[in-house]
Write a protein that holds these residues in place. Sequence first.
Motif, PDB file in Angstrom:
ATOM      1  N   ALA A   6     101.197 -12.483 -48.535  1.00 38.93           N
ATOM      2  CA  ALA A   6     102.175 -13.570 -48.379  1.00 38.93           C
ATOM      3  C   ALA A   6     103.043 -13.709 -49.621  1.00 38.93           C
ATOM      4  N   ALA A   7     102.434 -13.589 -50.809  1.00 34.87           N
ATOM      5  CA  ALA A   7     103.208 -13.703 -52.051  1.00 34.87           C
ATOM      6  C   ALA A   7     104.252 -12.594 -52.149  1.00 34.87           C
ATOM      7  N   GLN A   8     103.858 -11.379 -51.772  1.00 37.17           N
ATOM      8  CA  GLN A   8     104.816 -10.282 -51.815  1.00 37.17           C
ATOM      9  C   GLN A   8     105.967 -10.497 -50.836  1.00 37.17           C
ATOM     10  N   HIS A   9     105.645 -11.010 -49.641  1.00 39.69           N
ATOM     11  CA  HIS A   9     106.695 -11.265 -48.662  1.00 39.69           C
ATOM     12  C   HIS A   9     107.640 -12.372 -49.115  1.00 39.69           C
ATOM     13  N   VAL A  10     107.102 -13.368 -49.819  1.00 40.16           N
ATOM     14  CA  VAL A  10     107.949 -14.452 -50.341  1.00 40.16           C
ATOM     15  C   VAL A  10     108.954 -13.897 -51.346  1.00 40.16           C
ATOM     16  N   ILE A  11     108.492 -13.041 -52.241  1.00 35.08           N
ATOM     17  CA  ILE A  11     109.384 -12.464 -53.253  1.00 35.08           C
ATOM     18  C   ILE A  11     110.426 -11.553 -52.598  1.00 35.08           C
ATOM     19  N   LYS A  12     109.967 -10.745 -51.654  1.00 33.52           N
ATOM     20  CA  LYS A  12     110.902  -9.844 -50.971  1.00 33.52           C
ATOM     21  C   LYS A  12     111.944 -10.629 -50.175  1.00 33.52           C
ATOM     22  N   LYS A  13     111.513 -11.726 -49.536  1.00 34.78           N
ATOM     23  CA  LYS A  13     112.457 -12.549 -48.776  1.00 34.78           C
ATOM     24  C   LYS A  13     113.539 -13.114 -49.691  1.00 34.78           C
ATOM     25  N   THR A  14     113.147 -13.518 -50.888  1.00 31.36           N
ATOM     26  CA  THR A  14     114.120 -14.048 -51.845  1.00 31.36           C
ATOM     27  C   THR A  14     115.123 -12.979 -52.259  1.00 31.36           C
ATOM     28  N   CYS A  15     114.619 -11.787 -52.538  1.00 29.54           N
ATOM     29  CA  CYS A  15     115.523 -10.691 -52.918  1.00 29.54           C
ATOM     30  C   CYS A  15     116.482 -10.351 -51.779  1.00 29.54           C
ATOM     31  N   ASP A  16     115.970 -10.339 -50.561  1.00 25.95           N
ATOM     32  CA  ASP A  16     116.825 -10.061 -49.406  1.00 25.95           C
ATOM     33  C   ASP A  16     117.908 -11.127 -49.249  1.00 25.95           C
ATOM     34  N   ALA A  17     117.561 -12.379 -49.570  1.00 23.77           N
ATOM     35  CA  ALA A  17     118.547 -13.462 -49.467  1.00 23.77           C
ATOM     36  C   ALA A  17     119.695 -13.243 -50.442  1.00 23.77           C
ATOM     37  N   TYR A  18     119.381 -12.811 -51.644  1.00 22.89           N
ATOM     38  CA  TYR A  18     120.447 -12.553 -52.621  1.00 22.89           C
ATOM     39  C   TYR A  18     121.251 -11.305 -52.249  1.00 22.89           C
ATOM     40  N   THR A  19     120.605 -10.346 -51.624  1.00 21.82           N
ATOM     41  CA  THR A  19     121.346  -9.182 -51.136  1.00 21.82           C
ATOM     42  C   THR A  19     122.358  -9.593 -50.072  1.00 21.82           C
ATOM     43  N   THR A  20     121.931 -10.476 -49.167  1.00 25.04           N
ATOM     44  CA  THR A  20     122.839 -10.982 -48.144  1.00 25.04           C
ATOM     45  C   THR A  20     123.978 -11.781 -48.756  1.00 25.04           C
ATOM     46  N   LEU A  21     123.654 -12.615 -49.747  1.00 25.76           N
ATOM     47  CA  LEU A  21     124.687 -13.401 -50.428  1.00 25.76           C
ATOM     48  C   LEU A  21     125.713 -12.483 -51.080  1.00 25.76           C
ATOM     49  N   LYS A  22     125.239 -11.444 -51.749  1.00 25.24           N
ATOM     50  CA  LYS A  22     126.154 -10.508 -52.403  1.00 25.24           C
ATOM     51  C   LYS A  22     127.066  -9.829 -51.389  1.00 25.24           C
ATOM     52  N   ALA A  23     126.501  -9.448 -50.233  1.00 24.45           N
ATOM     53  CA  ALA A  23     127.305  -8.802 -49.189  1.00 24.45           C
ATOM     54  C   ALA A  23     128.346  -9.768 -48.635  1.00 24.45           C
ATOM     55  N   ASN A  24     127.964 -11.039 -48.447  1.00 24.04           N
ATOM     56  CA  ASN A  24     128.921 -12.034 -47.946  1.00 24.04           C
ATOM     57  C   ASN A  24     130.048 -12.276 -48.941  1.00 24.04           C
ATOM     58  N   LEU A  25     129.705 -12.313 -50.214  1.00 25.58           N
ATOM     59  CA  LEU A  25     130.738 -12.507 -51.237  1.00 25.58           C
ATOM     60  C   LEU A  25     131.697 -11.323 -51.266  1.00 25.58           C
TER      61      LEU A  25
END
Length: 412
Positions: free
Chosen positions: A66-85
Amino acid sequence: MKLVVQVKLEPMPGQAAALEATLRACNEAATWVSEIAFERGEFKNFPLRKHTYDEVKSRWTLGAQAAQHVIKKTCDAYTTLKANLKAGNLGKPGSKRYRKATEKPLAFRPQGAQPYDDRMLSWQIAERTVSVWTTSGRVKNVAFTASVEQLATLALYRKGESDLLERDGMWFLSATCEVPEAELNTAPADFLGIDLGIVNIATTSDGEIMAGRELNRVRVRERGLRTELQKKNTPSTKRRLKKRRRKEARRAKDINHKIAKHVVAEAERTGRGIALEGLTGIRERVRLRKPQRATHSSWAFHQLGEFIAYKARKAGVPVVHVDPAYTSRTCAECGHIDKANRVSQAFFACRNCGFVDHADRNGSRNIRARAWESWRRGAQSTAPAPPRTYRGEAGRKRSITASDARCASPGP
């Protein structure tokens, strides 16, 4: 091709409480990880683990997976933000919306979806139950409901992660499935033209009108009710507006699915391809009077096109997008182009040869002819890789990183 089967969970009160506490803990942890990532400027998974993994496990009592998935989810969120920008979806650099998206760390909703792998979640498809990891221990025998088609897809093709999410007090699991594609029909007998419109959402070159005036009467009634609620502007009307907005979106999505399923089934049955209009940027190109804008912009035509494309890809039906310019003014019989040919919204009468037809059907025939001509010249199927969606027949699943992280409004 990857699709996602979404099933509804039916947890007992104690089970639901454990699931809710788990989602809340995971998303609180993800928000904290987001703050650390923002402060350090580190948005990649493995480097970020060095700074956050131990704290996430101990502070929120999460398991290793679960901890690993939480960290990966956060990284994916910033990847999406970067793509949107980069794509300009959040405005130009320096704009208020752009600054709001970049000046604060991302925050995750308490009910945001949490990914589960096979170590944290096991399916008992025959019994229609799942066993789910929670912060209070393993919760077993959580019932879920699904159609026969969904059960078969889960049993045969489930592969990869599943996402646990809560929406409007209901619990869902979205499971990734690797569904085989049918072989593409490279020699279609013809094409089925689809004309998209405001009064009639979709009209085929066979003359079939789908989602016409009856649907528009419902849309007008709902728009009037929405206007009245917006005028009152009280907390209760805001809650009601939010509820109705979701209801309207679900209705439009359901209708789009039904249209897409029918169109693809008909094309597959008759050995034809599908011809669609290329409507990219139509809202920017078309100028409308103010009373027409709400009607023009309130239907998800892009969503309908996506649904048709990925269902066609699954069935092996070729899809060709054509330039829609002047299709409503061109005679499908003689090819004469004249603005006066379009007598009214529903009536087409050629000034050259006297051909008379329903205007939308005439337009769909022109779309069919253009697609057929393009195919004969060597055009390839333009059906893209499908969105990772499946609900019953198919439904749209939002990206976890885009929907659960407040990309447009980071931070409280």
